[in-house]
Design a protein around this motif. Sequence first.
Motif, PDB file in Angstrom:
ATOM      1  N   GLU A 178       0.900  -1.334   0.034  1.00  0.00           N
ATOM      2  CA  GLU A 178       0.084   0.053  -0.148  1.00  0.00           C
ATOM      3  C   GLU A 178       0.700   1.323  -0.035  1.00  0.00           C
ATOM      4  O   GLU A 178       1.713   1.453   0.695  1.00  0.00           O
ATOM      5  CB  GLU A 178      -0.916  -0.034   1.283  1.00  0.00           C
ATOM      6  CG  GLU A 178      -1.983   1.321   1.311  1.00  0.00           C
ATOM      7  CD  GLU A 178      -3.060   1.194   2.349  1.00  0.00           C
ATOM      8  OE1 GLU A 178      -3.728   1.721   2.190  1.00  0.00           O
ATOM      9  OE2 GLU A 178      -2.341   0.495   3.470  1.00  0.00           O
ATOM     10  N   THR A 238      -6.620   2.586  -8.388  1.00  0.00           N
ATOM     11  CA  THR A 238      -6.687   2.199  -7.304  1.00  0.00           C
ATOM     12  C   THR A 238      -5.601   1.072  -6.999  1.00  0.00           C
ATOM     13  O   THR A 238      -4.887   0.913  -5.779  1.00  0.00           O
ATOM     14  CB  THR A 238      -8.010   1.589  -6.742  1.00  0.00           C
ATOM     15  OG1 THR A 238      -8.988   2.517  -7.093  1.00  0.00           O
ATOM     16  CG2 THR A 238      -8.045   0.872  -5.332  1.00  0.00           C
ATOM     17  N   ILE A 265      -1.158  -0.297  -4.087  1.00  0.00           N
ATOM     18  CA  ILE A 265      -2.617   0.019  -3.738  1.00  0.00           C
ATOM     19  C   ILE A 265      -2.483   1.425  -3.352  1.00  0.00           C
ATOM     20  O   ILE A 265      -1.443   1.817  -2.701  1.00  0.00           O
ATOM     21  CB  ILE A 265      -3.229  -0.679  -2.437  1.00  0.00           C
ATOM     22  CG1 ILE A 265      -3.225  -2.074  -3.067  1.00  0.00           C
ATOM     23  CG2 ILE A 265      -4.497  -0.067  -2.095  1.00  0.00           C
ATOM     24  CD1 ILE A 265      -2.372  -2.995  -2.208  1.00  0.00           C
ATOM     25  N   ILE A 299     -11.590  -0.589  -1.088  1.00  0.00           N
ATOM     26  CA  ILE A 299     -10.222  -0.927  -1.658  1.00  0.00           C
ATOM     27  C   ILE A 299     -10.023  -2.411  -0.989  1.00  0.00           C
ATOM     28  O   ILE A 299      -9.534  -3.268  -1.922  1.00  0.00           O
ATOM     29  CB  ILE A 299      -9.127   0.073  -1.148  1.00  0.00           C
ATOM     30  CG1 ILE A 299      -9.483   1.501  -1.652  1.00  0.00           C
ATOM     31  CG2 ILE A 299      -7.983  -0.409  -1.418  1.00  0.00           C
ATOM     32  CD1 ILE A 299      -8.516   2.616  -1.318  1.00  0.00           C
ATOM     33  N   THR A 325      -6.846  -2.536   5.280  1.00  0.00           N
ATOM     34  CA  THR A 325      -6.491  -2.521   3.741  1.00  0.00           C
ATOM     35  C   THR A 325      -6.711  -3.944   3.347  1.00  0.00           C
ATOM     36  O   THR A 325      -7.366  -3.986   2.096  1.00  0.00           O
ATOM     37  CB  THR A 325      -4.912  -2.058   3.704  1.00  0.00           C
ATOM     38  OG1 THR A 325      -4.779  -1.117   4.086  1.00  0.00           O
ATOM     39  CG2 THR A 325      -4.742  -2.115   1.970  1.00  0.00           C
TER      40      THR A 325
END
Length: 380
Positions: free
Chosen positions: A32, A49, A74, A88, A112
């Motif tokens: 991420e 994304t 991400i 997400i 996440t």
Amino acid sequence: MKIAFLSAFALDANVSLINALRKKSDVYFFVEALYEISNFLDKDKLEKTITPGTDVEDLQRFRDFISLDKTYVIKGTRNINVLKKLYISYKINQYIKKINPDVIILDNYMLTYFISTLCYRKKMLMIVHDPFLHSGENILLDRCLRNIHFRLIKHKILLNENQKEDFINHYHFHPENIHTSFLSVYDFLRYHQTDKENSSSRFNVLFFGRISPYKGIKFLLDAFVEILSSHKNSDMSLTIAGSGNFDFDIEEYKNYPEITFLNDYIYPENLANLINQSSVVVCPYTDATQSGVVMSAFAFKKPVIATNVGGLPEMVEDGKTGIIIEPKNTEALANALLTVYKDRTLLEKMSDNIQHRYFLGEKSWAFSADLFLDACKKIR
């Protein structure tokens, strides 16, 4: 074995571990981009994304180190944006479904990857970087997310052996579900190094990392001032590098020209050069788990003076790759610094030992990866 590695905050140890794992398994890496200072990825450069690693500029330096076509970045958002975060998480889980991994390694307890955690918790191995939260950093939200993930994911792996028994007893986990491995050298820093030679003639003592109460920085400063008072003509200098707020007044220490404060986030290029220019790195922590600081120093074969807390004695072998002292002991810290300052041959031997143990021997990433794979086989 097909492995999905889900990361929320760091490239540092992960790229080295994945490089070792992919030699014996098929690894897909998700990371991420949220705070650039956490993993050196600028999320503002990401248009999607989820972006394949082959299309991420910041990852190109690692193209010979990890499989960028099996890497996904991400575009992150903070936990406070719960709905967006869960959306997400849902999108990521669609990728996970297509990959259909045998095992999922999770290195965090953020939202996440929460959907994937719910769906695949029985085939997950959770890396527990901090078996016990650090003093001064026990945040309610962290505790809640941590406890939820601890309950959902049965198999966990610690990065040091010293805290395993206490961890099991504290949380009442079954010993067969708790595994251990270790950190090895942070190879990624060498990909950022611009200053290839150590041209400094001074004996440079370096502390680096996030400024926090448990880091014991005041003990280091007091030890260094004590050395200056007794060795007035020494060529010793001290650098304190890192972002965060000091829990004590540093103004009096700024009066010493031998002491430099770099109170800001140190990006990899600057960090690599700082370590390369140092003679010894110090971790004067009052409590700890394992330390990426030690592995960053060892990447440049720099010996480390560390305190006898957490897993640090596993990482720094006393008299071999550094010196272990008791925490909160200014005199012991000063003596350790003077020992390596006066005996440069010892310093060189410690550097050689780091080379043999961490680059070639039993503390290399290859051995660490084998322990991860052993744990993964018990999950399948």
